[in-house]
Design an enzyme around this catalytic site. Structure first.
Site, PDB file in Angstrom:
ATOM      1  N   HIS A 215      37.210  37.225  37.226  1.00 46.56           N
ATOM      2  CA  HIS A 215      36.635  36.405  38.293  1.00 46.56           C
ATOM      3  C   HIS A 215      35.420  37.060  38.944  1.00 46.56           C
ATOM      4  O   HIS A 215      35.216  36.953  40.154  1.00 46.56           O
ATOM      5  CB  HIS A 215      37.700  36.090  39.350  1.00 46.56           C
ATOM      6  CG  HIS A 215      38.814  35.223  38.853  1.00 46.56           C
ATOM      7  ND1 HIS A 215      38.700  33.854  38.734  1.00 46.56           N
ATOM      8  CD2 HIS A 215      40.054  35.535  38.412  1.00 46.56           C
ATOM      9  CE1 HIS A 215      39.821  33.351  38.251  1.00 46.56           C
ATOM     10  NE2 HIS A 215      40.670  34.354  38.038  1.00 46.56           N
ATOM     11  N   ASP A 272      44.164  39.218  38.771  1.00 43.52           N
ATOM     12  CA  ASP A 272      44.744  38.141  37.960  1.00 43.52           C
ATOM     13  C   ASP A 272      43.799  37.712  36.843  1.00 43.52           C
ATOM     14  O   ASP A 272      42.594  37.922  36.895  1.00 43.52           O
ATOM     15  CB  ASP A 272      45.066  36.932  38.841  1.00 43.52           C
ATOM     16  CG  ASP A 272      43.808  36.326  39.453  1.00 43.52           C
ATOM     17  OD1 ASP A 272      43.011  37.099  40.037  1.00 43.52           O
ATOM     18  OD2 ASP A 272      43.598  35.106  39.342  1.00 43.52           O
ATOM     19  N   GLU A 273      44.370  37.094  35.845  1.00 43.68           N
ATOM     20  CA  GLU A 273      43.645  36.367  34.796  1.00 43.68           C
ATOM     21  C   GLU A 273      42.518  37.176  34.160  1.00 43.68           C
ATOM     22  O   GLU A 273      41.425  36.672  33.920  1.00 43.68           O
ATOM     23  CB  GLU A 273      43.104  35.044  35.356  1.00 43.68           C
ATOM     24  CG  GLU A 273      44.202  34.078  35.790  1.00 43.68           C
ATOM     25  CD  GLU A 273      43.674  32.750  36.300  1.00 43.68           C
ATOM     26  OE1 GLU A 273      44.297  31.717  35.996  1.00 43.68           O
ATOM     27  OE2 GLU A 273      42.632  32.730  37.007  1.00 43.68           O
ATOM     28  N   TYR A 274      42.784  38.452  33.892  1.00 49.83           N
ATOM     29  CA  TYR A 274      41.795  39.254  33.163  1.00 49.83           C
ATOM     30  C   TYR A 274      41.829  38.818  31.707  1.00 49.83           C
ATOM     31  O   TYR A 274      42.857  38.879  31.035  1.00 49.83           O
ATOM     32  CB  TYR A 274      42.124  40.739  33.301  1.00 49.83           C
ATOM     33  CG  TYR A 274      41.075  41.665  32.728  1.00 49.83           C
ATOM     34  CD1 TYR A 274      39.716  41.464  32.990  1.00 49.83           C
ATOM     35  CD2 TYR A 274      41.433  42.745  31.931  1.00 49.83           C
ATOM     36  CE1 TYR A 274      38.749  42.313  32.475  1.00 49.83           C
ATOM     37  CE2 TYR A 274      40.478  43.610  31.413  1.00 49.83           C
ATOM     38  CZ  TYR A 274      39.136  43.383  31.687  1.00 49.83           C
ATOM     39  OH  TYR A 274      38.178  44.238  31.179  1.00 49.83           O
TER      40      TYR A 274
END
Length: 475
Positions: A215, A272-274
C-alpha cells in the site's frame, strides 16, 4: 422517572423517589481547575450559566474529580457517577474523560427525556478502545469534515480516530522530509494540529497509519527504484522491495517525522496485503526476497520471515519514539524463524486473505486484539469484492467484541483484557462512489451501534427501532 436514555445506554442506574433534575433559568454548571473547559462546554450546551466556584445550590450541576469513582482496567479513568439528588446534579469521576462522558449522558438525558431522573447512574465502558478508522489516502476529506466526525465520536463516548493517510492512490498529509510523495489534495500540518487539538479536548486519541511494506504506491510513484518486482520483472502493485535498504530508510524517515505530530500512544504500521506473501509460492516468485531472508535470518528463513523482520524493525522505530505499534492481522505469520513481537497489537479485520488465520490462533499465542471484523465493520465505498455497506441494525443485533471473524464469537475467553475494543472502518476503494456527506450519513447508525456494543458487550435490551429513534433525538 426511570433510567436516563442515552447512546450508549447506561450500564447501571438506581432510581430513587424525588423530582429529579431539569435545566432551569438561573441554574449553573460549577467546575474549576482541569474541569473548567468541560463546565463551560456543558453550560453552553444546556443554556445555563457557568461558575468556577460553588457551593452548589438547587438547580445546579457540579462537575467533580473524585478518587475511587472509576471503571476497571485500562478504561478506569472513563467510569463515572451521575447523581440527581435534592434538586442538584453531580457528575463525578476519577479522571477527566469520565467526567466528560458523564456530561454526555446528562446532555442526552435532557434531549431524550427533558432531564435526569432522581437517583444514581454508575457507568463505565466494557472496552478501552472504541472508535472509527478512516481512509483519507484514497479519498481526500477536509479538516472540517474530520472535525465533525470527532464531535460525533465524542457524543457516542468513542475515544479513537485512526487516520490511514498513505496508500497507492495518495499520500495526504504535508511532509517536510519527503514533500515529493505528497498528493495535491492533502491536509497541512497546521490542519492536523487543529484536528489533534480538537480531538484531545474531546478525549479522542488520533492514531496515524502509514501502511508498509504494501500500500505504498504514492511513495513508489516518486521513488520507482523501491518498486518490488517478481522473477519475471513484473511490478507488484503498491509493494516496496524490502530487500532494498532504501525502502527502510524512507519509511523510517516518515515514521520519525509524523510521530511528534500525533501525541497519542499508538502508531499503526499496516503490514497487510504485501503482494509477495499473497503469491502461491513467494520464494519462487520473489527469489531476491528469499535470498535476502536466508542471508539475514539463516538457511530456514523464508520471505515471510523477512516481512516479519520488517514489521519488528518498524515497531522498534516507533517504540523509540514513545509509541506502541499496531498492525493488521494478515501481517502476522506462524511457523517462521522470526516471530512478530508480542507487544504489537493485532488489528483483526479478515480471515479471507491468503495467510490470514482464525482469531483464536492469535489469542492462543497470548496476543491482544482489536476488532475490525470486515463482515460487520467495513464500510467500503463502491462495495467491491462482495463487501456491502454495514447496517446499524445488524451490528446492534448480531455483532459483539468477541465476534472477530465471520458471524460467530471466538470460543476462548475474549474479555476486555484480550480483545481490547474495536473500530468501524471506512475504506475508500472507489473514492467517487459516495460524497463525504453521503459517507457521514451512511455511517451514522453503524457508528452508534458500534459504540453501544463496545460500551456494553451484552446483548442490548432496547429494540433496534427504539434505538434508532433515540439516536435521532439525542444527537
Amino acid at each position: 422517572a426511570g433510567v436516563p436514555r442515552a447512546i450508549p445506554a447506561v450500564r447501571s442506574a438506581e432510581s430513587a423517589p424525588g423530582p429529579g433534575w431539569r435545566p432551569a433559568d438561573g441554574a449553573r454548571v460549577i467546575a474549576s481547575g482541569p474541569l473548567a473547559d468541560e463546565g463551560r462546554r456543558l453550560a453552553g450546551e444546556l443554556h445555563l450559566q457557568y461558575a468556577a466556584a460553588g457551593p452548589a445550590r438547587s438547580g445546579d450541576v457540579e462537575l467533580a474529580l473524585r478518587p475511587g469513582v472509576s471503571g476497571t482496567g485500562p478504561a478506569a479513568a472513563e467510569g463515572y457517577e451521575l447523581t440527581a439528588r435534592d434538586g442538584r446534579v453531580q457528575v463525578a469521576s476519577a479522571g477527566e474523560p469520565g467526567v466528560f462522558y458523564g456530561t454526555r449522558t446528562l446532555l442526552q438525558a435532557v434531549r431524550s427525556g427533558g432531564g435526569l431522573p432522581e437517583g444514581v447512574v454508575r457507568d463505565a465502558p466494557d472496552r478501552a478502545q472504541r472508535g472509527l478508522h478512516l481512509d483519507i489516502a484514497r479519498k481526500h476529506f477536509t479538516a472540517r469534515w474530520i472535525e465533525d466526525r470527532l464531535r460525533e465520536l465524542s457524543a457516542l463516548k468513542l475515544n479513537q480516530l485512526a487516520l490511514h493517510f498513505s496508500d497507492d492512490q495518495g499520500f495526504r498529509i504535508e511532509s517536510d522530509s519527503h514533500p515529493e510523495i505528497v498528493s495535491k489534495q492533502h491536509l497541512t500540518k497546521a490542519e492536523v494540529r487543529r484536528i489533534v487539538a480538537l480531538a484531545e479536548s474531546l478525549h479522542v486519541t488520533v492514531i496515524p497509519e502509514i501502511d508498509s511494506p504494501g500500500h505504498l504506491g504514492a511513495v513508489i510513484a516518486a521513488h520507482p527504484t523501491l518498486q518490488l518486482r517478481d522473477a519475471a520483472g513484473t511490478a507488484a502493485r503498491g509493494a516496496i522491495d524490502i530487500a532494498n535498504a532504501d525502502s527502510a530508510r524512507i519509511v523510517d524517515d516518515l515514521l520519525r517525522e509524523y510521530a511528534p505530530l500525533f501525541p497519542g500512544p499508538y502508531f499503526h504500521l499496516g503490514a497487510d496485503e504485501y503482494r509477495a506473501l499473497m503469491a502461491k509460492n513467494p520464494e519462487a516468485s520473489y527469489p531476491r526476497l528469499a535470498a535476502r531472508a536466508k542471508e539475514k535470518y539463516g538457511p530456514r528463513a523464508r520471505v515471510q520471515d523477512l516481512a516479519t523482520g520488517w514489521l519488528n524493525d518498524r515497531a522498534a522505530v516507533v517504540r523509540t519514539l514513545g509509541k506502541k505499534a499496531k498492525a493488521w492481522n494478515d501481517g502476522f505469520f506462524p511457523g517462521g524463524v522470526v516471530t512478530a513481537n508480542k507487544d504489537i497489537e493485532v488489528e483483526y479485520w479478515t480471515g479471507k486473505e491468503i495467510g490470514a488465520r482464525a482469531p483464536q490462533d492469535y489469542l492462543n499465542e497470548g496476543r491482544k486484539l482489536v476488532n475490525l471484523n470486515d463482515e460487520y465493520l467495513y464500510y467500503v465505498l463502491g462495495q467491491p469484492n462482495q463487501f456491502t455497506y454495514p447496517t446499524g441494525q445488524r451490528i446492534y443485533e448480531q455483532w459483539s467484541p468477541a465476534v472477530l471473524r465471520g458471524t460467530a464469537p471466538v470460543p476462548a475467553p475474549a474479555g476486555p483484557d484480550r480483545v481490547l475494543g474495536g473500530r468501524l472502518a471506512v475504506w475508500c476503494d472507489h473514492a467517487d462512489a459516495q460524497t463525504p456527506q453521503q459517507v457521514a450519513s451512511g455511517i451514522r447508525l453503524p457508528l452508534a451501534a458500534t459504540a453501544q456494543r463496545l460500551w456494553d458487550a451484552r446483548r442490548p435490551t432496547m429494540p433496534w427501532r427504539d434505538f434508532a429513534s433515540l439516536d435521532a433525538r439525542v444527537r
